[in-house]
Design an enzyme around this catalytic site. Sequence first.
Site, PDB file in Angstrom:
ATOM      1  N   HIS A   1       0.814  -1.228   0.000  1.00 27.76           N
ATOM      2  CA  HIS A   1       0.000   0.000   0.000  1.00 27.76           C
ATOM      3  C   HIS A   1       0.847   1.278   0.000  1.00 27.76           C
ATOM      4  O   HIS A   1       0.307   2.370  -0.193  1.00 27.76           O
ATOM      5  CB  HIS A   1      -0.895   0.063   1.248  1.00 27.76           C
TER       6      HIS A   1
ATOM      7  N   ASP B   1      -4.176 -12.780   4.015  1.00 25.51           N
ATOM      8  CA  ASP B   1      -5.302 -12.306   4.818  1.00 25.51           C
ATOM      9  C   ASP B   1      -6.668 -12.618   4.196  1.00 25.51           C
ATOM     10  O   ASP B   1      -7.691 -12.166   4.708  1.00 25.51           O
ATOM     11  CB  ASP B   1      -5.169 -10.810   5.172  1.00 25.51           C
TER      12      ASP B   1
ATOM     13  N   HIS C   1      -6.199  -7.422   0.191  1.00 27.50           N
ATOM     14  CA  HIS C   1      -6.463  -6.026  -0.178  1.00 27.50           C
ATOM     15  C   HIS C   1      -5.791  -5.668  -1.501  1.00 27.50           C
ATOM     16  O   HIS C   1      -4.737  -6.190  -1.831  1.00 27.50           O
ATOM     17  CB  HIS C   1      -5.964  -5.103   0.935  1.00 27.50           C
TER      18      HIS C   1
HETATM   19 ZN    ZN Z   1      -3.929  -7.091   3.248  1.00 29.20          ZN
END
Ligand code: ZN
Length: 363
Positions: free
Chosen positions: A137, A262, A177
């Site tokens: 990120h 995750d 994500h």
């Molecule tokens: Zn993640």
Amino acid sequence: MKTNKKIGIIVDEDFALKHIPPYPHPTFLSYESPMRIESIIAYLEKKKNFEDHRIIKIKPKLIEESILNLAHTKYYIDSIKHLSNLGNGLIGEEVFITKDTYELAKMAVGGTIQALEEVITNKVNQSFALVRPPGHHALRETGSGFCVFNNIANSVIYLRERLQFHKKIAIIDIDDHFGDGIAQYFYDDPSVLYFSVHEYDYVEGDIGFINELGDGEGLGKSINFPLPINSTDDDFLEFMEILEPILKEFAPELIIVAAGFDMYFADPIGNCLLTTWSYYKFAEQILRIAEDICEGKLAFILEGGYSLIGLPYCVHAVIKALLTEDYKQPHFEKLKTPSERKKEEIQKIKSSLLGLLNNYWKL
Ligand SMILES: [Zn+2]
């Protein structure tokens, strides 16, 4: 099975000791902790992975600040150093700073560079960097979502600018994500294919949608396969039908996996329901593709994954696949309540994405 196979595991005990979240502090921030690496090392030791002659334990490369500067602004690097000297702080979304942050995050970049270098110089067949904090990120000027420096983007730029490695690279991001950081670094770069499969919020909206396809010469080389929440083992690998032909056509000379775990069913942050079976099968398939198209040059880089119970098993499942050994799921995963498959929803996503990608690839 190749008898001379070598897998490099890049790890340092500092990853299991330093950059401790603000305990006691039962917040989101607590999940990215040294216990993640500690639990992985303990499990790999229990499974005698480090005694296997095919596995080589390697220390991260020590790097200088100028290497971070390839991917991050001087002001941002100085901010991280300043807050680390103070011993606390918060920068970007959910990025807490401790006295160890600067050094450990720099070591995470060094570990990632090491993992890529080991593979491209043929010292090992495949590698796995067990580094933290994660990176996908992080942006040029800020951290985000536990990520301080963008380990993968920084390492790819290092290969380009310091090692003159200008061959095509594919980055496959399987973290729960969307890796918005990596996507932004290479959005208009035709020499890097970024393919992300991730949980997507179809109700609230999100980034990492199917129509974010890249820009300029990089058009068609940024690909998102967004999955609905509660996706299962039966759903996860649907993206391989799109990824495999694209990888074969793109023909990269190095494949990097942004290995976040995750989407695991017991993960406290992700909302998907995978077991280690999905990670084993994915690693098995991506290894086969890498062997077909780029002499097996494949590096896994740890990103997210916060279940201290599940994470070590996920990493171990990947290593089993890289060693081309059979895998038996842990007993406790069988207790998982079966959930309804998201088949129809995923087929819709897949056909919409295929419709868009047909403009750029022979699918
Ligand atoms: Zn993640």
